[in-house]
Design a protein around this motif. Structure first.
Motif: not given
Length: 308
Positions: A171-175
């Motif tokens: 669930n890690a969004v790179d933004q």
């Protein structure tokens, strides 16, 4: 929404900084940019609404553009500021869906409005005698409504398509805000078209707007170069340059961000590109439009003088 997606109750956004000092610096910088965007776009909206001399098609569309600018920056920046201030990365699943839908809705509307504004400049310069007929008040309202409706439909289709995919890569969004290309990276779907179809559709829509704008300006430049007086050419160009600057900034960064998502790139580059098309234009557009528009500047000074 798929079962895999519904099992995620929150996403983790990428922070701008790891240390507390840099987080507070990021908060202060974004607060300054956000307040500047709100004040400048708000001033344009109030000025156009209050000054009857500015009740023309060009300023009507500019008012709508300022509304979308306020909406765009309000969708992404406040949440990023709050996360930096409270030292957290979390955004709820529902909040992420709402952020993506709202941002897409406003950004697509802005693209479409810029395309309509190119048509406005084309008619004003190439067919000035028919300007009142082709761009009457009813026609302007219909075109603005079509721009907002297209934004809503595009956002609805892309948001539902994205969140119907199974998400199984964490669930890690790179933004620093929820963005479709980053959500797609979390998907475990292997079907290219199903996974990247929404991005391809966005690129096609942006390219269609770009082609229309380019064709319009080719005709505009041909007409302007036929104007005999240098003063007339300068006046015609001065109404087009701000629009061209805004279009170039928004379309180039937006299309690059979508193309960038189809390949492997660094998180820092993704962040810079997203900042350029999500935060920079709403803050800069009022400056770009007012800097070379004496009529708008005079109306602003008149309005501010009335308050003081």
């Amino acid at each position: 929404m798929s079962n895999s997606s519904s099992s995620i109750n929150q996403f983790l956004l990428l922070p701008f900084a790891d240390t507390r000092e840099l987080q507070l610096l990021h908060f202060c910088l974004f607060l300054g940019i956000y307040l500047a965007a709100l004040l400048s776009n708000g001033l344009i909206i109030i000025t156009i609404a209050c000054d009857h001399h500015l009740h023309t098609p060009m300023y009507f569309f500019l008012l709508n553009l300022s509304v979308t600018d306020i909406g765009c920056i309000s969708t992404t920046v406040p949440k990023s500021m709050a996360n930096s201030l409270w030292d957290t990365r979390a955004i709820s699943y529902t909040g992420c869906v709402a952020q993506i839908f709202s941002f897409l809705f406003l950004l697509t509307t802005e693209f479409t409005l810029l395309t309509v504004m190119a048509y406005d400049r084309y008619v004003a310069i190439c067919h000035p005698l028919h300007y009142g007929t082709l761009l009457g008040s009813r026609a302007c309202v219909h075109m603005a409504a079509a721009a907002w409706a297209s934004g809503f439909l595009n956002a609805l289709l892309q948001t539902t398509s994205t969140f119907s995919l199974p998400l199984c890569h964490g669930n890690a969004v790179d933004q620093f805000f929820c963005e479709i290309p980053q959500i797609l990276k979390l998907s475990c779907s292997t079907a290219f078209f199903r996974k990247h179809g929404v991005i391809v559709a966005s690129i096609c829509l942006a390219f269609g707007c770009f082609v229309f704008i380019v064709v319009s300006y080719v005709q505009i430049f041909r007409a302007v170069l036929r104007i005999p007086s240098e003063q007339g050419r300068h006046k015609a160009f001065s109404t087009c340059i701000p629009h061209l600057a805004v279009v170039s900034l928004l379309l180039s960064t937006g299309m690059f961000a979508n193309l960038n998502s189809l390949s492997f790139s660094s998180m820092s580059l993704d962040m810079v590109v997203s900042f350029l098309y999500s935060v920079f234009p709403p803050a800069m557009n009022p400056l770009i439009y007012s800097m070379r528009n004496q009529e708008l500047k005079d109306a602003m000074w008149k309005l501010m003088a009335g308050f003081f």
